[in-house]
Structures are given as C-alpha cells and as structure tokens.
Design an enzyme around this catalytic site. Structure first.
Site, PDB file in Angstrom:
ATOM      1  N   HIS A  47     -23.878   2.092  85.844  1.00  0.00           N
ATOM      2  CA  HIS A  47     -23.126   1.435  86.386  1.00  0.00           C
ATOM      3  C   HIS A  47     -21.439   2.605  86.798  1.00  0.00           C
ATOM      4  O   HIS A  47     -21.400   2.624  87.610  1.00  0.00           O
ATOM      5  CB  HIS A  47     -22.537   0.521  85.802  1.00  0.00           C
TER       6      HIS A  47
ATOM      7  N   GLU B  83     -16.761   5.087  91.742  1.00  0.00           N
ATOM      8  CA  GLU B  83     -16.485   4.960  89.983  1.00  0.00           C
ATOM      9  C   GLU B  83     -15.062   6.261  90.224  1.00  0.00           C
ATOM     10  O   GLU B  83     -14.291   5.842  89.407  1.00  0.00           O
ATOM     11  CB  GLU B  83     -17.903   5.264  89.686  1.00  0.00           C
TER      12      GLU B  83
ATOM     13  N   HIS C 277     -12.031   4.368  88.539  1.00  0.00           N
ATOM     14  CA  HIS C 277     -12.090   4.609  87.441  1.00  0.00           C
ATOM     15  C   HIS C 277     -11.399   5.942  86.579  1.00  0.00           C
ATOM     16  O   HIS C 277     -10.940   6.971  85.981  1.00  0.00           O
ATOM     17  CB  HIS C 277     -13.679   3.991  87.094  1.00  0.00           C
TER      18      HIS C 277
END
Length: 248
Positions: free
Chosen positions: A67, A125, A129
């Site tokens: 993930h 992502e 992040h």
C-alpha cells in the site's frame, strides 16, 4: 507529445546519482532527536508506518502487495496533503520506467492498484507521503538530479516488501486464507515470525484488508520496529479471504 518523448529520452540517458551527501551517525531514533536542523539525518516526521494490503483480486495469491510507506509526526499525526507541493509529480510510472526499468517491473508486480492505473496510485503515495520523508529531500543527495528522491522512495518501500513476508509469517502459525481469526492472533504471528509490531485492519464487514507495521526511523533509511501508537477496538474477529487469482 514530442516534448514528453524528449523528456523521457533524457531520463533514460541520465545517470541516477542517488548517493546520500553525508553519512549519518545513528545515535537514537529520529523522534528523540527532534529539533535538529539536519533533517537529512534526522527525519522531521520520525515515525514510519509501512502498509501492505490483501486484495483478493490482485496477484499473486500467496503474497501481500504494497500500500505504501507513511512518515508520521512524532505525535502520531500526519499530513493529509503532502509536505512539498512543488514536488508533486505525475506519471511516476513513466519516470520510474525511464530511470530504472527493473524497479518499474517490480513495482507492477508487488505494488498494484486495486482500482485504476498503477501509476496513479504511485503518484498519490509519493505526493501525499513520499514528500514528507525529509531524509531523501533533494539537498540530501550528492549531484542531485531531478526525481532522485522519487526513485529512492520507491526503492526504500520495495525493499521493505523484500524484507518482510507477511503471508509466510501468518501461515507459519496456521493462519491461512479462508477462515476466521482474531486480530490478536494475527498480530502475534507477525511479531513472532516477521519481527514487526503491527496493527491488523479490516473493512466494515469484518474482512481482513491490511497490515500496518510501525517503525522508528534511524538515520536516512534504517527502520526499527516499535509499538503502534494507534490501537483501535475494531477488527477483533475477522475473516481472511482467499484470493480469486491463480498462484504465480
């Protein structure tokens, strides 16, 4: 279209530096060193959550897929909108393919989107992040070339997938798809056999969906397992569904 082709040709011919500009002395986890001006050696967001997901429709049948890897502030909070909008990239699949074809092929196998193109998932992502991992900011590299930090982030994340086999850690304790288990038994198996401290997640139906593994970060990219700071009361009993794809 022509400009994009030229850009990709440039990327393909570029040398990937990705060499850190300094050797960081690891004296303590980043969160115990907060306030340091050297955010290349002391991550500003010093807690790390590494997440793998279990999606029945995604290959392979005996592996979890990635993930993401999420830097968290040292109080358990995080940014919902990323940390550097100037480095919000799109078409990361094209960038990775041009710079590191082997990494691109690997990501397509172990970091798949359950809905939509893989590259869109990777964009998200990274932008949300990856831009928060200060130890790989551009100034942290020798002879920085654009996208070095993006490639390094994906290399760091995929290295965690290679290091930890969540499926095997569960299976070694008899926890295999197709049955119901307690959250505590799954987390204990992951701790015993993978050496991680984790939080098992489920959806609203009580179906197992993900494992979140918790770490402190030391230096640039060394992760030390730590006790999760988040401990909800849900998912106490959950169903571990088999995958609907053939084993590969």
């Amino acid at each position: 279209m022509l400009s994009k082709s030229i850009a990709l040709l440039f990327l393909a011919g570029a040398t990937v530096a990705q060499q850190f500009s300094q050797v960081c002395p690891i004296t303590a986890p980043a969160c115990s060193l907060q306030g340091s001006a050297n955010t290349c050696c002391v991550a500003k967001d010093g807690w790390i959550v590494y997440a793998e997901t279990w999606v029945p429709s995604v290959t392979p049948s005996n592996k979890f897929t990635i993930h993401g890897l999420w830097p968290d502030r040292c109080n358990g909070t995080w940014s919902d909108s990323g940390c550097d909008a100037s480095r919000n990239y799109t078409s990361t699949g094209d960038i990775v393919k041009a710079r590191n074809p082997d990494l691109f092929n690997l990501m397509n196998k172990i970091w798949q989107s359950s809905s939509g193109p893989n590259s869109d998932f990777w964009d998200h992502e990274w932008n949300k992040h990856g831009t928060c991992l200060t130890t790989i900011d551009p100034q942290c590299f020798v002879n920085y070339q654009k996208y070095d930090e993006l490639i390094k982030y994906f290399e760091i994340v995929t290295a965690q997938h290679a290091k930890y086999d969540f499926y095997k850690a569960l299976a070694d304790e008899g926890i295999v798809p197709g049955a119901n288990y307690t959250r505590s038994s799954m987390e204990a198996a992951l701790n015993k056999n993978a050496g991680i401290r984790s939080l098992v997640r489920c959806d609203k139906t009580g179906t197992f969906t993900e494992v979140w593994a918790y770490f402190d970060i030391l230096g640039q990219d060394t992760f030390l397992p730590r006790v999760p700071d988040y401990n909800p009361n849900d998912c106490q009993n959950l169903y571990y569904p088999p995958k609907t794809v053939k084993k590969c």
